[in-house]
Motif scaffolding. Structure first.
Motif, PDB file in Angstrom:
ATOM      1  N   VAL A   9       0.856  -1.188   0.000  1.00  0.00           N
ATOM      2  CA  VAL A   9       0.000   0.000   0.000  1.00  0.00           C
ATOM      3  C   VAL A   9       0.892   1.238   0.000  1.00  0.00           C
ATOM      4  CG1 VAL A   9      -1.845   1.218   1.205  1.00  0.00           C
ATOM      5  CG2 VAL A   9      -1.697  -1.283   1.372  1.00  0.00           C
ATOM      6  N   CYS A  10       0.751   2.037  -1.034  1.00  0.00           N
ATOM      7  CA  CYS A  10       1.575   3.243  -1.117  1.00  0.00           C
ATOM      8  C   CYS A  10       1.188   4.217  -0.017  1.00  0.00           C
ATOM      9  CB  CYS A  10       1.397   3.916  -2.481  1.00  0.00           C
ATOM     10  SG  CYS A  10       2.283   5.494  -2.576  1.00  0.00           S
ATOM     11  N   GLU A  11       2.174   4.709   0.683  1.00  0.00           N
ATOM     12  CA  GLU A  11       1.942   5.761   1.681  1.00  0.00           C
ATOM     13  C   GLU A  11       2.911   6.926   1.440  1.00  0.00           C
ATOM     14  OE1 GLU A  11       2.716   4.820   5.743  1.00  0.00           O
ATOM     15  OE2 GLU A  11       4.762   4.210   5.344  1.00  0.00           O
ATOM     16  N   ASN A  12       3.310   7.074   0.203  1.00  0.00           N
ATOM     17  CA  ASN A  12       4.253   8.148  -0.117  1.00  0.00           C
ATOM     18  C   ASN A  12       3.627   9.519   0.117  1.00  0.00           C
ATOM     19  OD1 ASN A  12       6.790   9.060  -1.164  1.00  0.00           O
ATOM     20  ND2 ASN A  12       5.667   9.721  -2.981  1.00  0.00           N
ATOM     21  N   GLN A  13       4.434  10.419   0.685  1.00  0.00           N
ATOM     22  CA  GLN A  13       3.987  11.799   0.937  1.00  0.00           C
ATOM     23  C   GLN A  13       4.998  12.776   0.353  1.00  0.00           C
ATOM     24  OE1 GLN A  13       1.095  13.155   3.047  1.00  0.00           O
ATOM     25  NE2 GLN A  13       1.756  14.544   1.431  1.00  0.00           N
ATOM     26  N   ARG A  14       4.512  13.625  -0.538  1.00  0.00           N
ATOM     27  CA  ARG A  14       5.372  14.667  -1.113  1.00  0.00           C
ATOM     28  C   ARG A  14       5.023  16.014  -0.492  1.00  0.00           C
ATOM     29  NH1 ARG A  14       3.958  11.634  -5.770  1.00  0.00           N
ATOM     30  NH2 ARG A  14       5.773  10.648  -6.683  1.00  0.00           N
ATOM     31  N   PRO A  15       5.934  16.966  -0.610  1.00  0.00           N
ATOM     32  CA  PRO A  15       5.626  18.318  -0.118  1.00  0.00           C
ATOM     33  C   PRO A  15       4.497  18.939  -0.936  1.00  0.00           C
ATOM     34  CG  PRO A  15       7.989  18.044  -0.508  1.00  0.00           C
ATOM     35  CD  PRO A  15       7.315  16.840  -1.083  1.00  0.00           C
ATOM     36  N   SER A  21       0.113  12.817  -3.968  1.00  0.00           N
ATOM     37  CA  SER A  21       0.661  11.689  -3.208  1.00  0.00           C
ATOM     38  C   SER A  21      -0.465  10.857  -2.616  1.00  0.00           C
ATOM     39  CB  SER A  21       1.511  12.186  -2.038  1.00  0.00           C
ATOM     40  OG  SER A  21       2.491  13.072  -2.463  1.00  0.00           O
ATOM     41  N   CYS A  22      -0.272   9.564  -2.594  1.00  0.00           N
ATOM     42  CA  CYS A  22      -1.282   8.682  -1.998  1.00  0.00           C
ATOM     43  C   CYS A  22      -1.530   9.012  -0.527  1.00  0.00           C
ATOM     44  CB  CYS A  22      -0.856   7.229  -2.135  1.00  0.00           C
ATOM     45  SG  CYS A  22      -0.880   6.641  -3.841  1.00  0.00           S
ATOM     46  N   ALA A  23      -0.486   9.405   0.185  1.00  0.00           N
ATOM     47  CA  ALA A  23      -0.640   9.670   1.616  1.00  0.00           C
ATOM     48  C   ALA A  23      -1.534  10.875   1.893  1.00  0.00           C
ATOM     49  CB  ALA A  23       0.723   9.862   2.265  1.00  0.00           C
ATOM     50  N   GLY A  53       6.621   2.759  -0.509  1.00  0.00           N
ATOM     51  CA  GLY A  53       6.872   4.065  -1.098  1.00  0.00           C
ATOM     52  C   GLY A  53       6.114   4.187  -2.412  1.00  0.00           C
ATOM     53  N   CYS A  54       6.422   5.224  -3.148  1.00  0.00           N
ATOM     54  CA  CYS A  54       5.699   5.496  -4.391  1.00  0.00           C
ATOM     55  C   CYS A  54       5.778   4.305  -5.343  1.00  0.00           C
ATOM     56  CB  CYS A  54       6.279   6.743  -5.064  1.00  0.00           C
ATOM     57  SG  CYS A  54       5.459   7.147  -6.604  1.00  0.00           S
ATOM     58  N   LEU A  55       4.612   3.932  -5.866  1.00  0.00           N
ATOM     59  CA  LEU A  55       4.515   2.838  -6.824  1.00  0.00           C
ATOM     60  C   LEU A  55       4.354   3.383  -8.251  1.00  0.00           C
ATOM     61  CD1 LEU A  55       2.141   0.613  -4.655  1.00  0.00           C
ATOM     62  CD2 LEU A  55       4.577   0.233  -5.032  1.00  0.00           C
ATOM     63  N   ASP A  56       4.461   4.690  -8.382  1.00  0.00           N
ATOM     64  CA  ASP A  56       4.459   5.415  -9.658  1.00  0.00           C
ATOM     65  C   ASP A  56       3.138   5.329 -10.412  1.00  0.00           C
ATOM     66  OD1 ASP A  56       5.712   7.223 -11.295  1.00  0.00           O
ATOM     67  OD2 ASP A  56       6.600   5.702 -12.582  1.00  0.00           O
ATOM     68  N   ARG A  57       2.053   5.225  -9.649  1.00  0.00           N
ATOM     69  CA  ARG A  57       0.725   5.332 -10.262  1.00  0.00           C
ATOM     70  C   ARG A  57      -0.076   6.354  -9.443  1.00  0.00           C
ATOM     71  NH1 ARG A  57      -1.387  -0.447 -12.311  1.00  0.00           N
ATOM     72  NH2 ARG A  57      -2.067   0.802 -14.082  1.00  0.00           N
ATOM     73  N   CYS A  58       0.596   7.417  -9.106  1.00  0.00           N
ATOM     74  CA  CYS A  58       0.141   8.402  -8.128  1.00  0.00           C
ATOM     75  C   CYS A  58      -1.235   8.988  -8.452  1.00  0.00           C
ATOM     76  CB  CYS A  58       1.151   9.535  -8.014  1.00  0.00           C
ATOM     77  SG  CYS A  58       2.869   8.982  -8.032  1.00  0.00           S
ATOM     78  N   GLU A  59      -1.449   9.354  -9.704  1.00  0.00           N
ATOM     79  CA  GLU A  59      -2.697  10.025 -10.067  1.00  0.00           C
ATOM     80  C   GLU A  59      -3.906   9.094  -9.938  1.00  0.00           C
ATOM     81  OE1 GLU A  59       0.201  10.460 -11.579  1.00  0.00           O
ATOM     82  OE2 GLU A  59       0.447  12.577 -11.086  1.00  0.00           O
TER      83      GLU A  59
END
Ligand code: FES
Length: 107
Positions: A9-15, A21-23, A53-59
């Motif tokens: 499960v992606c929990e990536n958080q970007r600024p 970001s999924c998070a 982390g990011c699985l690169d399917r963010c959108e």
């Protein structure tokens, strides 16, 4: 196989201001999956909900990928997470969660 089902499960958080970001949307979803997956799973082996982390399917997020079958899903709410566990993980009823699945052709 050590885990019969291994779900990332992606929990990536970007600024703020960067790519979505999924998070931004999945804290309750991830918590629900972690708390309820072992009860839902009726298989013979172990299941693990793995923070990723990011699985690169963010959108398309929040996203997860379930192995060993390699199916991708986008869960937008805890209701989606509940249905994912009850229908797909507990019963292998893919038809009941088809609307949550992400095809391999989507970005
Ligand atoms: S931030 Fe979740 S797939 Fe990229």
């Amino acid at each position: 196989m050590f885990y019969e089902r291994h779900i990332f499960v992606c929990e990536n958080q970007r600024p703020p201001g960067e790519r979505i970001s999924c998070a931004d949307k999945n804290a309750e979803i991830l918590k629900y999956l972690k708390q309820n997956s072992k009860t839902a799973y009726k298989g013979n082996g172990k299941i693990r909900i793995q923070r990723a982390g990011c699985l690169d399917r963010c959108e398309l997020g929040p996203v997860l990928v379930s192995y060993p079958e390699g199916r991708w899903f986008s869960l937008k709410s805890t209701d989606d997470a509940k249905r994912f566990l009850e229908k797909y993980i507990a019963s292998d009823d893919l038809d009941s969660v088809k609307d949550l699945e992400i095809s391999d052709l989507e970005n």
